[in-house]
Design an enzyme around this catalytic site. Structure first.
Site, PDB file in Angstrom:
ATOM      1  N   ASN A  43       0.842  -1.215   0.000  1.00  0.00           N
ATOM      2  CA  ASN A  43       0.000   0.000   0.000  1.00  0.00           C
ATOM      3  C   ASN A  43       0.874   1.261   0.000  1.00  0.00           C
ATOM      4  O   ASN A  43       0.580   2.246  -0.686  1.00  0.00           O
ATOM      5  CB  ASN A  43      -0.904   0.048   1.233  1.00  0.00           C
ATOM      6  CG  ASN A  43      -1.876  -1.120   1.303  1.00  0.00           C
ATOM      7  OD1 ASN A  43      -2.149  -1.765   0.306  1.00  0.00           O
ATOM      8  ND2 ASN A  43      -2.382  -1.404   2.495  1.00  0.00           N
ATOM      9  N   ASP A 251      -1.566   4.020   5.432  1.00  0.00           N
ATOM     10  CA  ASP A 251      -0.519   3.753   4.436  1.00  0.00           C
ATOM     11  C   ASP A 251      -0.503   4.840   3.362  1.00  0.00           C
ATOM     12  O   ASP A 251       0.565   5.236   2.880  1.00  0.00           O
ATOM     13  CB  ASP A 251      -0.750   2.380   3.790  1.00  0.00           C
ATOM     14  CG  ASP A 251      -0.705   1.260   4.813  1.00  0.00           C
ATOM     15  OD1 ASP A 251       0.051   1.379   5.793  1.00  0.00           O
ATOM     16  OD2 ASP A 251      -1.445   0.264   4.641  1.00  0.00           O
ATOM     17  N   GLY A 296     -11.265  -0.861  -0.113  1.00  0.00           N
ATOM     18  CA  GLY A 296      -9.950  -1.441  -0.397  1.00  0.00           C
ATOM     19  C   GLY A 296      -8.825  -0.601   0.163  1.00  0.00           C
ATOM     20  O   GLY A 296      -9.041   0.472   0.743  1.00  0.00           O
TER      21      GLY A 296
HETATM   22  O1  RIB Z   1      -2.734  -0.963   6.693  1.00  0.00           O
HETATM   23  C1  RIB Z   1      -3.690  -1.720   6.016  1.00  0.00           C
HETATM   24  C2  RIB Z   1      -3.119  -3.058   5.642  1.00  0.00           C
HETATM   25  O2  RIB Z   1      -2.808  -3.761   6.825  1.00  0.00           O
HETATM   26  C3  RIB Z   1      -4.056  -3.949   4.887  1.00  0.00           C
HETATM   27  O3  RIB Z   1      -3.983  -3.788   3.484  1.00  0.00           O
HETATM   28  C4  RIB Z   1      -3.669  -5.340   5.368  1.00  0.00           C
HETATM   29  O4  RIB Z   1      -3.088  -6.139   4.371  1.00  0.00           O
HETATM   30  C5  RIB Z   1      -2.727  -5.122   6.545  1.00  0.00           C
HETATM   31  O5  RIB Z   1      -1.431  -5.363   6.211  1.00  0.00           O
END
Ligand code: RIB
Length: 317
Positions: A43, A251, A296
């Site tokens: 991400n 992220d 998502g």
């Molecule tokens: O920060 C979100 C993420 O945390 C998700 O996409 C999941 O995969 C976890 O790693």
């Protein structure tokens, strides 16, 4: 422009829409299930790429995770250091999302915890002095990667998510930046026999522990606080939006915050750098706000153009 190497997780996110988080002993019916591209590392690489930064990603997937690597490549991330492991499954998560957009995540590391020292070192050695290394806490090899990067003259940015006590043993005082939420901040402070009762006190206290490190504390719907070395804490409020899914918002913020760090490093003088950094954090807050309006994780990250258009619209209000 400086490049970023992310050494980080790639996950298949199994996302379930639920009326509330499942309770102990309860069997709960989900109204829908979808599979999304995720992993904090992936991400953040996607957010950097959508923010216009040159990104390299190092990690590992199983044969079930081919779409994760393909997604990175589609985003323009160099995924040459993403290894496919024929023996083990990819990292994955089970994510519950409530009608309010809140999430709860169960994480299985799979191949994310199988990184080999040799592949970490070759990924780091492919970078140049002045580039940045970005890591989270969903893979192994963090200490070795940080050591190698610092020896090469890279700037290490660490987001100890999800929190594990071992993170407090890392040489964070030698890192360029630390990005934490309140849980991770409390874990670090506790490990050093400290506590703090307000976001400002948390940032001050982390700043006292790591005086040469930029500290960013994310506060969810309350925005973020940060402290550049030798300066007072600053606050960035969150933009108010209708939340659909908060997964990956942190992220998204991190990717855009790392772009802000690059702009500050390139500014040359500290005053101009501090101004560019504050502007970049403002942009990161808008990027995170847009991401929670979409389902998502990696797929919900907005492009730099979308973020700038949203900021223009906000300023015209
Ligand atoms: O920060 C979100 C993420 O945390 C998700 O996409 C999941 O995969 C976890 O790693």
């Amino acid at each position: 422009m400086r490049s970023v190497l992310t050494i980080g997780s790639l996950n298949l996110d199994y996302v379930y829409q639920v009326p509330h988080f499942v309770r102990p002993g309860e069997t709960l019916e989900a109204s829908s299930r979808s599979i999304h591209i995720g992993g904090k590392g992936l991400n953040q690489s996607a957010a950097l790429a959508r923010a216009g930064v040159s990104v390299f990603h190092c990690g590992a997937i199983g044969e079930d995770g081919a779409l994760l690597k393909a997604h990175l490549e589609h985003e323009g991330v160099n995924a040459d250091f993403v290894r496919v492991d024929a023996e083990r499954p990819s990292g994955h998560t089970v994510i519950q999302v409530t009608p309010e957009g809140e999430n709860s995540i169960l994480y299985f590391p799979g191949t994310n915890e199988t990184l080999e020292e040799a592949e970490i070192l070759s990924a780091v050695r492919g970078m140049e002095a002045g580039d940045l290394l970005l890591m989270q806490n969903e893979t192994n090899g963090i200490a070795q990667a940080a050591d190698a990067a610092i020896s090469l003259g890279m700037h290490v940015v660490f987001n100890p998510a999800p929190w594990k006590d071992a993170a407090a043993e890392l040489p964070i005082e030698r890192f360029h930046a630390l990005i934490v939420n309140e849980t991770e901040a409390a874990g670090l402070l506790k490990a050093h026999g400290r506590g703090a009762d307000s976001p400002e006190a948390v940032v001050e206290s982390l700043g006292a522990l790591y005086p040469r490190t930029t500290i960013i504390l994310t506060l969810g719907s309350e925005g973020a606080m940060w402290r550049l070395p030798g300066r007072s804490p600053r606050r960035q409020p969150a933009f108010r939006v209708e939340a659909v899914d908060t997964t990956g918002a942190g992220d998204t913020f991190t990717g855009y915050a790392v772009r802000a760090m690059i702009e500050a490093l390139d500014a040359g003088d500290p005053e101009a750098g501090a101004t560019l950094f504050a502007d970049g954090i403002y942009r990161a807050a808008m990027a995170a706000a847009i991401s929670v309006t979409k389902p998502g994780a990696a797929e919900s990250v907005p492009t730099l153009e979308e973020v700038e258009a949203a900021l223009e619209a906000h300023e015209a209000e």
